[in-house]
Structure formats: structure tokens, C-alpha cells
Design an enzyme around this catalytic site. Structure first.
Site: not given
Ligand code: NAP
Length: 296
Positions: A53, A97, A120
Site C-alpha cells: 500500500k 490493517q 477502506d
């Protein structure tokens, strides 16, 4: 010959578009898109995901920060980081995460992220917006699948789409995207799960079959309708003594056995996977642009 959908090159195309748009945003409005990533503990798979990422941020010229916290960190410390990023003008996207260590309540952490920075797309507000067809951040993997369909000109309107898997991050949001009354969606959607006693009965009827289960080669040639489109979300590590790592990645679909029966199919790796990161970058850009939630 089936079309082998090249998610890697579609993703590269999106990233190069975002690079241009990001530098225009900075030049015209002084805003450089910024992503903050929180990594708790030392899970090697999470390390790899975070590295990829950050690499994508570098590729498109976005600002990024990674905060690494120990496995034993308390919930309050995690919440404090998120609160700081919620307030920061330089951060437009916040990503925690997963998975988190068990002393930390995952739901509480995800709810603490401002929906305006929830790149997200996991916050209930964004999921609610998706369901209602309102602007919001879309979860990256379902958004990536919609983008694959759009960019490969696969129309789903009026088609029967069967999704196998009903997770909160893939199956459920994807079903909701696909049946919206819009030009690029408008599909008739069936969603299957472990409650489907005869899975084949459903998958054989699919004009578009999307599989997000996490079971290597669950779907075989006999399970697929001739001439259909097959999108394989599954990412499974299986032992491979010929590989340096000792494993290889395979999908939920037996790609070699199924491909010649399809009109188009995504491979694993190189299909849906790269699209997920591209959509994360897209959400970060959209957040910086400020139009999704009308911030400016
Ligand atoms: P998940 O949360 O474990 O959900 C799996 C779903 O599959 C569940 O709904 C489960 O049904 C269903 N299922 C399991 N076995 C089944 C069977 N035999 N027949 C029918 N349905 C079955 O998984 P996920 O997080 O959605 O991930 C699924 C796969 O996609 C994994 O391999 C994951 O690594 C991969 N993935 C890839 C990306 C990417 O970027 N490429 C992103 C996300 C996930 P129940 O609900 O009844 O238990």
C-alpha cells in the site's frame, strides 16, 4: 479463446490516472492526498500488505505515514492515533490493517475512524450509504470488481450474477453494488454461502460468477455455465516445493480447468488482487478532493 482479464494492467492504468489527478489537485488547490496506515503487531502477511500500500502511494505521489505499534499495545493508544489522524489536515485516508490483537476491539477501532476518511469503506455509515446508493467510500475489493467489469466492458444489467461468499468486506457489499438501479449495475443477484446445499445448482445458472470463499479450486469446470464471466476473488496459499517461498497463490476457481468454458475470467494472482490497492488509492484521492462528503 477466453479473455484473460489482466487486473495488473487495469490497476497500473488507474494508478497512472491518479498520479496525474493527484498532482493537478496539489498544483491547483495545494492539497496532496495523504494516507495513514496503522499496523499493530508483527504479522508477516500484514507487513506485506502494508508495504504494498505504501509502495502504491509512492508510485502515485501521495503522502503516506505508517505507525507501527507493538502486539501488546492498549486500545486507548490505538484510539488516540486514530483521533489524531481524524483531525489532521494532511491525512485524507485512514487504514487500520486487520487483524488486530485480541485485546483490541476491532469494531470499536473501525467505528472510531471518521467516515470521511474511511478509505477502506468498512464504516457502517459508508456501508449504509452504499446500500442506499448515496455517495460514500466503497470497500476496495468490491469497487475493484465493479471497475474490472466497467473497464472490460462487461455489462451486468439484466444478467444473473451469482456471488459465492457473504463476507462483510466482499460478498455483501458487492451484491449491494451489483443490484443498484444504475446503468453499470442493475444485475439480478444471487448470493450463496455455506447454507447452499447444492452450490452447483446456483453457479451453473450464473452469467457472471464471482467467487470469494477462500477455498482452493472450489469451483470446477462442471460448476460453470458455458460462455459466462468468472471473477475469482479467492487468494489461497498452497504448498509448492518448486517455488522459492515453498508456496504459490491459487484462487477459488480451478483456472486451468475452467478458463476454456468461459467468455472471460480473472487469474490468481494478477486479477482482482491488484485492483484492491488501486481502489484504495482512488478512495484516498477522492477523499483529498473533498467531493464525496462535500467537505469544502
Ligand atoms: P470470509 O470472511 O472467510 O468469508 C467466506 C465466505 O465464503 C463466507 O460467507 C462463507 O459462508 C462462504 N463459504 C465458505 N465455504 C463455502 C462453501 N463451501 N460453499 C459456499 N460458500 C462458502 O472470506 P473473505 O474475507 O470474503 O475472503 C474470501 C477470499 O477472498 C479469501 O481467499 C481472501 O483471501 C480473498 N480476498 C481477496 C482479496 C483481494 O484483494 N484479492 C480481498 C479480500 C479477500 P458462511 O457465511 O456461511 O460462513
Amino acid at each position: 479463446m477466453p479473455i484473460i482479464i489482466d487486473g495488473k494492467s487495469i490497476s497500473a492504468q488507474i494508478l497512472s490516472e491518479l498520479k496525474v489527478k493527484g498532482s493537478q489537485l496539489e498544483a491547483q488547490h495545494g492539497v496532496r492526498p495523504g494516507l495513514a496506515v496503522l499496523l499493530v503487531g508483527d504479522n508477516p502477511a500484514s507487513e506485506t500488505y502494508v508495504r504494498n500500500k505504501i509502495k502504491a502511494c509512492e508510485e502515485v505521489g501521495f503522502h503516506s505515514v505508517v505507525e507501527r505499534l507493538s502486539d501488546f499495545v492498549g486500545e486507548e493508544n490505538v484510539l488516540e492515533r486514530i483521533h489524531n489522524w481524524n483531525e489532521s489536515k494532511e491525512i485524507h485516508g485512514i487504514l487500520v490493517q486487520l487483524p488486530l490483537p485480541k485485546q483490541i476491539d476491532e469494531q470499536k477501532i473501525l467505528l472510531a475512524i471518521s467516515p470521511c476518511k474511511d478509505v477502506d469503506g468498512f464504516h457502517p455509515e459508508n456501508i449504509g450509504r452504499l446500500l442506499l446508493g448515496m455517495p460514500g467510500f466503497l470497500p476496495c475489493t468490491p469497487a475493484g470488481i465493479m471497475e474490472i467489469l466497467k473497464r472490460t466492458k462487461i455489462q451486468v444489467s439484466g444478467k444473473h450474477v451469482v456471488i459465492v461468499g457473504r463476507s462483510n468486506i466482499v460478498g455483501k457489499p458487492l451484491a449491494n453494488l451489483l443490484y443498484q438501479k444504475t446503468e453499470e449495475a442493475n444485475a439480478v443477484v444471487t448470493i450463496c454461502h455455506t447454507g447452499a446445499t447444492n452450490l452447483k445448482h446456483y453457479t451453473q445458472q450464473a452469467d457472471v460468477l464471482i467467487v470469494a470463499v477462500g477455498a482452493p479450486h472450489l469451483i470446477l469446470a462442471d460448476d460453470v455455465k458455458p460462455g459466462s464471466v468468472v471473477i475469482d476473488v479467492g487468494t489461497n496459499r498452497v504448498p509448492d516445493p518448486t517455488s522459492k517461498t515453498g508456496f504459490k497463490l491459487v484462487g477459488d476457481v480451478d483456472f486451468e480447468g475452467v478458463k476454456n468454458k468461459t467468455y472471460a475470467i480473472t487469474p490468481v494472482p494478477g486479477g482482482v488482487g491488484p485492483m484492491t490497492i488501486a481502489m484504495l488509492m482512488q478512495n484516498t484521492y477522492l477523499s483529498a478532493e473533498g467531493k464525496v462528503f462535500n467537505k469544502y
